[in-house]
Design a protein around this motif. Structure first.
Motif, PDB file in Angstrom:
ATOM      1  N   GLY A 112     -37.168  24.383 -18.085  1.00  0.00           N
ATOM      2  CA  GLY A 112     -38.553  23.940 -18.158  1.00  0.00           C
ATOM      3  C   GLY A 112     -38.601  22.435 -18.362  1.00  0.00           C
ATOM      4  O   GLY A 112     -37.643  21.838 -18.862  1.00  0.00           O
ATOM      5  N   ASP A 113     -39.705  21.797 -17.955  1.00  0.00           N
ATOM      6  CA  ASP A 113     -39.796  20.347 -18.089  1.00  0.00           C
ATOM      7  C   ASP A 113     -41.254  19.897 -18.206  1.00  0.00           C
ATOM      8  O   ASP A 113     -42.178  20.714 -18.171  1.00  0.00           O
ATOM      9  CB  ASP A 113     -39.102  19.663 -16.909  1.00  0.00           C
ATOM     10  CG  ASP A 113     -39.527  20.283 -15.599  1.00  0.00           C
ATOM     11  OD1 ASP A 113     -40.742  20.484 -15.429  1.00  0.00           O
ATOM     12  OD2 ASP A 113     -38.647  20.612 -14.752  1.00  0.00           O
ATOM     13  N   ILE A 114     -41.405  18.569 -18.313  1.00  0.00           N
ATOM     14  CA  ILE A 114     -42.739  18.016 -18.584  1.00  0.00           C
ATOM     15  C   ILE A 114     -43.698  18.265 -17.421  1.00  0.00           C
ATOM     16  O   ILE A 114     -44.853  18.662 -17.621  1.00  0.00           O
ATOM     17  CB  ILE A 114     -42.628  16.503 -18.887  1.00  0.00           C
ATOM     18  CG1 ILE A 114     -41.833  16.314 -20.184  1.00  0.00           C
ATOM     19  CG2 ILE A 114     -43.991  15.865 -19.008  1.00  0.00           C
ATOM     20  CD1 ILE A 114     -41.543  14.881 -20.547  1.00  0.00           C
ATOM     21  N   LEU A 115     -43.226  18.072 -16.207  1.00  0.00           N
ATOM     22  CA  LEU A 115     -44.129  18.286 -15.066  1.00  0.00           C
ATOM     23  C   LEU A 115     -44.528  19.759 -14.964  1.00  0.00           C
ATOM     24  O   LEU A 115     -45.645  20.091 -14.568  1.00  0.00           O
ATOM     25  CB  LEU A 115     -43.477  17.814 -13.765  1.00  0.00           C
ATOM     26  CG  LEU A 115     -43.366  16.291 -13.653  1.00  0.00           C
ATOM     27  CD1 LEU A 115     -42.721  15.891 -12.319  1.00  0.00           C
ATOM     28  CD2 LEU A 115     -44.736  15.613 -13.796  1.00  0.00           C
ATOM     29  N   GLY A 116     -43.600  20.614 -15.362  1.00  0.00           N
ATOM     30  CA  GLY A 116     -43.915  22.050 -15.385  1.00  0.00           C
ATOM     31  C   GLY A 116     -45.059  22.322 -16.355  1.00  0.00           C
ATOM     32  O   GLY A 116     -46.002  23.064 -16.047  1.00  0.00           O
ATOM     33  N   ILE A 117     -44.992  21.702 -17.512  1.00  0.00           N
ATOM     34  CA  ILE A 117     -46.061  21.922 -18.513  1.00  0.00           C
ATOM     35  C   ILE A 117     -47.388  21.424 -17.941  1.00  0.00           C
ATOM     36  O   ILE A 117     -48.418  22.092 -18.042  1.00  0.00           O
ATOM     37  CB  ILE A 117     -45.727  21.186 -19.836  1.00  0.00           C
ATOM     38  CG1 ILE A 117     -44.444  21.743 -20.436  1.00  0.00           C
ATOM     39  CG2 ILE A 117     -46.888  21.319 -20.831  1.00  0.00           C
ATOM     40  CD1 ILE A 117     -43.860  20.922 -21.567  1.00  0.00           C
ATOM     41  N   GLU A 118     -47.330  20.241 -17.314  1.00  0.00           N
ATOM     42  CA  GLU A 118     -48.576  19.688 -16.753  1.00  0.00           C
ATOM     43  C   GLU A 118     -49.215  20.667 -15.764  1.00  0.00           C
ATOM     44  O   GLU A 118     -50.432  20.843 -15.729  1.00  0.00           O
ATOM     45  CB  GLU A 118     -48.310  18.337 -16.084  1.00  0.00           C
ATOM     46  CG  GLU A 118     -49.593  17.704 -15.603  1.00  0.00           C
ATOM     47  CD  GLU A 118     -49.416  16.324 -14.990  1.00  0.00           C
ATOM     48  OE1 GLU A 118     -48.415  15.629 -15.284  1.00  0.00           O
ATOM     49  OE2 GLU A 118     -50.295  15.934 -14.204  1.00  0.00           O
ATOM     50  N   SER A 119     -48.343  21.327 -14.975  1.00  0.00           N
ATOM     51  CA  SER A 119     -48.893  22.230 -13.962  1.00  0.00           C
ATOM     52  C   SER A 119     -49.552  23.464 -14.582  1.00  0.00           C
ATOM     53  O   SER A 119     -50.244  24.207 -13.913  1.00  0.00           O
ATOM     54  CB  SER A 119     -47.789  22.662 -12.988  1.00  0.00           C
ATOM     55  OG  SER A 119     -46.893  23.541 -13.659  1.00  0.00           O
ATOM     56  N   ARG A 120     -49.329  23.683 -15.871  1.00  0.00           N
ATOM     57  CA  ARG A 120     -49.901  24.872 -16.523  1.00  0.00           C
ATOM     58  C   ARG A 120     -51.046  24.528 -17.475  1.00  0.00           C
ATOM     59  O   ARG A 120     -51.492  25.382 -18.247  1.00  0.00           O
ATOM     60  CB  ARG A 120     -48.804  25.608 -17.304  1.00  0.00           C
ATOM     61  CG  ARG A 120     -47.698  26.203 -16.438  1.00  0.00           C
ATOM     62  CD  ARG A 120     -48.225  27.289 -15.530  1.00  0.00           C
ATOM     63  NE  ARG A 120     -47.158  27.987 -14.808  1.00  0.00           N
ATOM     64  CZ  ARG A 120     -47.386  28.960 -13.943  1.00  0.00           C
ATOM     65  NH1 ARG A 120     -48.604  29.362 -13.687  1.00  0.00           N
ATOM     66  NH2 ARG A 120     -46.386  29.549 -13.315  1.00  0.00           N
ATOM     67  N   LEU A 121     -51.505  23.292 -17.437  1.00  0.00           N
ATOM     68  CA  LEU A 121     -52.530  22.892 -18.412  1.00  0.00           C
ATOM     69  C   LEU A 121     -53.840  23.657 -18.259  1.00  0.00           C
ATOM     70  O   LEU A 121     -54.536  23.921 -19.244  1.00  0.00           O
ATOM     71  CB  LEU A 121     -52.817  21.387 -18.304  1.00  0.00           C
ATOM     72  CG  LEU A 121     -51.745  20.470 -18.881  1.00  0.00           C
ATOM     73  CD1 LEU A 121     -52.185  19.014 -18.772  1.00  0.00           C
ATOM     74  CD2 LEU A 121     -51.443  20.803 -20.341  1.00  0.00           C
TER      75      LEU A 121
ATOM     76  N   TYR B 151     -40.975  26.692 -20.718  1.00  0.00           N
ATOM     77  CA  TYR B 151     -42.374  26.912 -20.323  1.00  0.00           C
ATOM     78  C   TYR B 151     -42.543  27.019 -18.813  1.00  0.00           C
ATOM     79  O   TYR B 151     -43.032  28.008 -18.301  1.00  0.00           O
ATOM     80  CB  TYR B 151     -43.271  25.813 -20.902  1.00  0.00           C
ATOM     81  CG  TYR B 151     -44.691  26.315 -21.082  1.00  0.00           C
ATOM     82  CD1 TYR B 151     -44.957  27.378 -21.934  1.00  0.00           C
ATOM     83  CD2 TYR B 151     -45.746  25.756 -20.381  1.00  0.00           C
ATOM     84  CE1 TYR B 151     -46.245  27.872 -22.096  1.00  0.00           C
ATOM     85  CE2 TYR B 151     -47.038  26.246 -20.534  1.00  0.00           C
ATOM     86  CZ  TYR B 151     -47.278  27.303 -21.393  1.00  0.00           C
ATOM     87  OH  TYR B 151     -48.544  27.792 -21.548  1.00  0.00           O
ATOM     88  N   GLN B 152     -42.121  25.987 -18.099  1.00  0.00           N
ATOM     89  CA  GLN B 152     -42.251  26.019 -16.641  1.00  0.00           C
ATOM     90  C   GLN B 152     -41.304  25.001 -16.026  1.00  0.00           C
ATOM     91  O   GLN B 152     -41.315  23.835 -16.422  1.00  0.00           O
ATOM     92  CB  GLN B 152     -43.695  25.697 -16.230  1.00  0.00           C
ATOM     93  CG  GLN B 152     -43.926  25.628 -14.732  1.00  0.00           C
ATOM     94  CD  GLN B 152     -43.759  26.997 -14.066  1.00  0.00           C
ATOM     95  OE1 GLN B 152     -44.424  27.950 -14.458  1.00  0.00           O
ATOM     96  NE2 GLN B 152     -42.867  27.092 -13.096  1.00  0.00           N
ATOM     97  N   ASP B 153     -40.516  25.464 -15.090  1.00  0.00           N
ATOM     98  CA  ASP B 153     -39.629  24.550 -14.365  1.00  0.00           C
ATOM     99  C   ASP B 153     -40.459  23.855 -13.290  1.00  0.00           C
ATOM    100  O   ASP B 153     -40.945  24.492 -12.353  1.00  0.00           O
ATOM    101  CB  ASP B 153     -38.490  25.381 -13.746  1.00  0.00           C
ATOM    102  CG  ASP B 153     -37.509  24.530 -12.953  1.00  0.00           C
ATOM    103  OD1 ASP B 153     -37.718  23.309 -12.884  1.00  0.00           O
ATOM    104  OD2 ASP B 153     -36.537  25.109 -12.418  1.00  0.00           O
ATOM    105  N   GLY B 154     -40.600  22.531 -13.433  1.00  0.00           N
ATOM    106  CA  GLY B 154     -41.422  21.801 -12.454  1.00  0.00           C
ATOM    107  C   GLY B 154     -40.598  20.816 -11.661  1.00  0.00           C
ATOM    108  O   GLY B 154     -41.158  19.940 -11.001  1.00  0.00           O
ATOM    109  N   SER B 155     -39.243  20.908 -11.755  1.00  0.00           N
ATOM    110  CA  SER B 155     -38.457  19.896 -11.040  1.00  0.00           C
ATOM    111  C   SER B 155     -38.218  20.281  -9.583  1.00  0.00           C
ATOM    112  O   SER B 155     -38.298  21.448  -9.201  1.00  0.00           O
ATOM    113  CB  SER B 155     -37.122  19.621 -11.738  1.00  0.00           C
ATOM    114  OG  SER B 155     -36.650  20.749 -12.384  1.00  0.00           O
ATOM    115  N   HIS B 156     -37.959  19.256  -8.784  1.00  0.00           N
ATOM    116  CA  HIS B 156     -37.689  19.458  -7.350  1.00  0.00           C
ATOM    117  C   HIS B 156     -36.325  18.891  -7.032  1.00  0.00           C
ATOM    118  O   HIS B 156     -36.141  17.690  -7.177  1.00  0.00           O
ATOM    119  CB  HIS B 156     -38.741  18.732  -6.492  1.00  0.00           C
ATOM    120  CG  HIS B 156     -40.109  19.240  -6.759  1.00  0.00           C
ATOM    121  ND1 HIS B 156     -40.548  20.469  -6.353  1.00  0.00           N
ATOM    122  CD2 HIS B 156     -41.129  18.671  -7.441  1.00  0.00           C
ATOM    123  CE1 HIS B 156     -41.801  20.641  -6.750  1.00  0.00           C
ATOM    124  NE2 HIS B 156     -42.175  19.565  -7.418  1.00  0.00           N
TER     125      HIS B 156
END
Ligand code: BGC
Length: 627
Positions: free
Chosen positions: A95-104, A84-89
C-alpha cells in the motif's frame, strides 16, 4: 349641527379658538394633570425596564456549550498505509500514499473527519516504519514528498484532517544521528543512551549495565563494538532510544514537529511516549512476576516507563502545537498502555494542557472471554469516572497492534461495539477495516519474515506473528481483494475477502458499513455532541445508555450481549418515554427489524448478540417556576 349640552348663540360650533386653547393649556389644573400623566408614563417605562433587566439577571441561564472542534466532531480513522491500497505503477503489492488518495471518497463517505496515518517516513522497515531513518522524508515504498502533498491537498478539498504518527522515543539505527553518535561525532555523541559495560565475562562478552528488558523481548541493551559501549533500545535493537536528557534532542524533535506542521498537517499521534525517559542511575528494575507470559512483563518498569518528567517533555510538544494553532487546533494524541487512573495525567490540566486525549485502550483490553454488558459498563465508567473535569473522552476499538474486533468479540457484535463506541461522548477512533468487520488473518512468523522485501518482526513474535490484523484492506471480490494487482501482496489477503469486502457491503441492503455510516451521521446531532450520558445494565446482559439534551431528540443504544433473546423495560431509564423509533440495528437483527418503526419501550424484545439505536422525545418532569 349642535353638540348636545353646548349652547351656541352665534351659529354652529366651530371649536375653541387658539387663544381659548392657550388659556386652557396654562390653566393650573390642566398643567398639573399633564405633569402627572407624564411622570406616570415615564415611571411605568422605567419600572418595566427594571423588571426586564431583573428577569434577565435572575433567570437561570441555559449554558451555551463551547463550540466543538474538528477533532471532536467526527470519528477518526486509522489508515495503515502498507495495507490500505496499492497505488503504484506498476503495482508492487504494498500500500502507498497514492493508493490512500484514491480511496478518499470512500473515507469521506463513511462520515470520518480525520485520518491518522501510521508512519510513512523513510525507514528500513524493521518495525514496519516505526524505525525511522529520516524524520523528514517519505519511504520510497510509500511514494514521494510530492505524493504526500497531493494526498494532503486532496484531503483538504474534502474537509478531512490529517494526523501523522510521530515516533519520538527512538530512531532507526540507520539514522544519520545514530551513525554519528556511534563515532562520537559532536553534537551527536549523546543523542542516544550510551553506557559502559558493567564488566566482561571471562571470554570477553560485555555484561549489560542492568536487567532492563526490551518490550519485544531480550535485554534492552545492545553492545556496539565500534563505540565500545552499550546503547539502550526499549523496542528492537534496530530502534535505539533517543536521549531526552540532552536538550538538543528535544529541540531536534520539536524541529521535526515544526517541519510537518509547516507541511500543513493537523496533528500527531505520539507513539510510545511513556518510554521517553529512563532512570539516570540505571537501577535494576524489581522483578514482579517470574511466571509472567513474557520477559518484559516480569519486571516492574519503574525506571523505564512513565517517569514523571515524561510529561514535561510532552508539554513542550504541546506548547509548540498550540503556537501553530492560529488557524485551527493542531491536535496531540498520546499512545500509552497503562491503568486509566494513571493515564489521566496525560491530559495535563487546564492551565498546562498536554494531550488533547491519551488513547483509551479499555475497549481493546476486553476479550471474547470476558465481554459482557457488565464488563463494557465498567470499561466505560472507569474512563468517565476518572476523566478530569472538562477533558474530552475517546474510544479505540482496534489498531495495528491488536487483534481485530470481529476476532476478539465475534462478528455478531461488530455493529454493537461500533454503536457503543460511536455514540458515547468523545471521539471514536476506528482502525481501517473495522467498519466492515474484517477479521484476523492466519499469518505465520515465516510468512511475515519472508514478506516481499521486508524482513521484519520482533523476536517476541517468532511464535505468534504480530500481523494478523495488518493484512490488506478488502475492497472487493476481485484479485487480491482489490488491494493490488501485483502477483504477490506484502501480507496475504484474508481468504474471506470474497464475501467480506467493502463493495459487497455497500451493495447489500444491510451491512456493517451501512450501520457505521448511519452511526457517524447520528453523531452530528445535538444530543450526541452535547447531551448527557446515563448508562445501565438491564437483565444482567443488556447494556443501555441514553444521550439526552433538552429540546432535542434523544438517542438510546441498547445491546444484548447474551446469546438468547431477552425482553427489557427501557422506561427504567430517566427521560425515556413510552415509545421510541428504531434508528439503526445490528446486521444480526436485520431479518426481523425495520428502521423508523415505532416501538413500545416498556417491553423491548432484544434478540441475542446484537444491538440497536433508538431515538425518542425525552421527557422531563414539569418544572415549577418559583413565584
Ligand atoms: C507502535 C508499534 C511499534 C512500537 C515501537 C508502538 O506504540 O504502535 O507498532 O512497534 O510503538 O515504535
Amino acid at each position: 349641527m349642535l353638540v348636545e349640552g353646548y349652547v351656541s348663540t352665534d351659529g354652529p360650533y366651530t371649536g375653541l379658538t387658539k387663544d381659548q386653547l392657550l388659556e386652557c393649556a396654562y390653566c393650573p389644573l390642566w398643567v398639573r394633570v399633564r405633569c402627572l400623566l407624564l411622570v406616570a408614563y415615564w415611571t411605568s417605562w422605567l419600572v418595566m425596564l427594571a423588571g426586564a433587566i431583573t428577569l434577565v439577571v435572575v433567570t437561570p441561564k441555559c449554558l451555551t456549550p463551547e463550540p466543538l472542534q474538528w477533532w471532536q466532531l467526527s470519528p477518526a480513522y486509522q489508515v495503515y498505509p502498507l495495507s490500505y491500497q496499492d497505488g503504484s505503477h506498476p503495482p508492487d503489492g504494498f500500500g502507498d500514499i497514492l493508493g490512500i488518495e484514491s480511496r478518499l471518497d470512500y473515507i469521506k463517505d463513511l462520515g470520518v473527519g480525520a485520518i491518522w496515518l501510521s508512519p510513512i517516513y523513510k525507514s528500513p522497515m524493521k518495525d514496519f516504519g516505526y524505525d525511522i531513518q529520516d524524520f523528514r522524508d517519505i519511504a520510497p515504498v510509500f511514494g514521494t514528498m510530492d505524493d504526500f502533498h497531493s494526498l494532503s491537498r486532496a484531503m483538504k478539498e474534502r474537509g478531512i484532517k490529517l494526523v501523522l504518527d510521530f515516533v519520538p522515543n527512538h530512531s532507526s539505527n540507520l539514522h544519520e544521528w545514530f551513525q554519528k553518535s556511534v563515532k562520537r561525532e559532536a553534537p551527536y555523541t549523546d543523542y542516544y543512551v550510551w553506557t559502559d559495560a558493567k564488566g566482561f565475562e571471562p571470554e570477553g562478552t560485555p555484561i549489560p549495565p542492568n536487567n532492563w528488558r526490551s518490550v519485544f523481548g531480550g535485554s534492552a541493551w545492545e553492545w556496539n563494538q565500534e563505540r565500545h559501549q552499550f546503547y539502550l533500545h526499549q523496542f528492537l535493537k534496530e530502534q535505539p532510544d533517543l536521549n531526552y536528557r540532552n536538550p538538543w534532542v528535544l529541540q531536534e524533535m520539536k524541529n521535526v514537529l515544526q517541519f510537518w506542521l509547516d507541511q500543513g498537517v493537523d496533528g500527531f499521534r505520539m507513539d510510545a511516549v511513556a518510554h521517553l525517559l529512563e532512570d539516570e542511575e540505571l537501577r535494576d528494575e524489581p522483578v514482579k512476576d517470574e511466571d509472567s507470559i513474557d520477559e518484559y512483563s516480569q519486571l516492574d518498569h519503574k525506571y523505564t516507563f512513565n517517569l514523571p518528567k515524561v510529561l514535561d517533555i510532552l508539554r513542550e510538544f504541546r506548547i509548540l502545537l498550540d503556537k501553530n494553532s492560529e488557524n485551527g487546533t493542531k491536535i496531540m494524541i498520546t499512545e500509552v498502555y497503562m491503568p486509566v487512573e494513571k493515564l489521566m495525567a496525560y491530559y495535563g490540566n487546564k492551565s498546562h494542557p498536554i494531550a488533547h486525549f491519551p488513547f483509551n485502550f479499555e475497549l481493546i483490553s476486553v476479550s471474547q472471554e470476558n465481554i459482557s454488558a457488565q464488563s463494557i459498563y465498567s470499561t466505560i465508567m472507569t474512563w468517565m469516572d476518572n476523566l478530569p473535569k472538562g477533558a474530552w473522552p475517546n474510544w479505540v476499538s482496534g489498531n495495528h497492534d491488536n487483534s481485530r474486533m470481529a476476532t476478539r468479540f465475534g462478528n455478531e457484535l461488530v455493529d454493537a461495539i461500533n454503536m457503543i463506541m460511536l455514540l458515547l461522548p468523545g471521539t471514536p477512533v476506528t482502525y481501517n477495516g473495522e467498519e466492515m468487520g474484517m477479521e484476523d488473518t492466519d499469518v505465520s512468523w515465516e510468512q511475515t519474515k519472508d514478506t516481499v522485501g521486508i524482513n521484519a518482526g520482533p523476536m517476541k513474535y517468532k511464535l505468534f506473528s504480530r500481523d494478523p490484523e495488518r493484512t490488506p484492506m478488502q475492497w472487493n471480490a476481485g484479485m487480491n481483494a482489490g488491494f493490488s494487482t501485483a502477483n504477490q501482496t506484502w501480507l496475504p489477503v484474508n481468504p474471506n475477502y470474497k464475501t467480506l469486502n467493502v463493495q459487497s457491503q455497500l451493495n447489500a441492503k444491510w451491512s456493517h458499513i451501512k450501520v457505521y455510516k448511519l452511526l457517524a451521521k447520528a453523531r452530528k446531532t445535538e444530543a450526541i455532541m452535547n447531551g448527557e450520558l446515563a448508562i445501565r445494565v438491564l437483565e444482567d446482559c443488556v447494556l443501555v445508555y441514553t444521550r439526552v439534551k433538552k429540546g432535542f431528540p434523544g438517542y438510546m443504544v441498547v445491546v444484548n450481549f447474551a446469546v438468547d433473546t431477552v425482553i427489557v423495560d427501557l422506561t427504567k431509564l430517566d427521560h425515556v418515554p413510552n415509545e421510541s423509533f428504531i434508528y439503526v440495528f445490528s446486521t444480526t437483527y436485520a431479518h426481523s427489524f425495520t428502521a423508523k418503526k415505532r416501538i413500545s419501550n416498556s417491553e423491548v424484545m432484544m434478540p441475542g448478540q446484537g444491538g440497536m439505536v433508538l431515538t425518542f422525545v425525552p421527557e422531563f418532569p414539569e418544572e415549577t417556576i418559583p413565584l
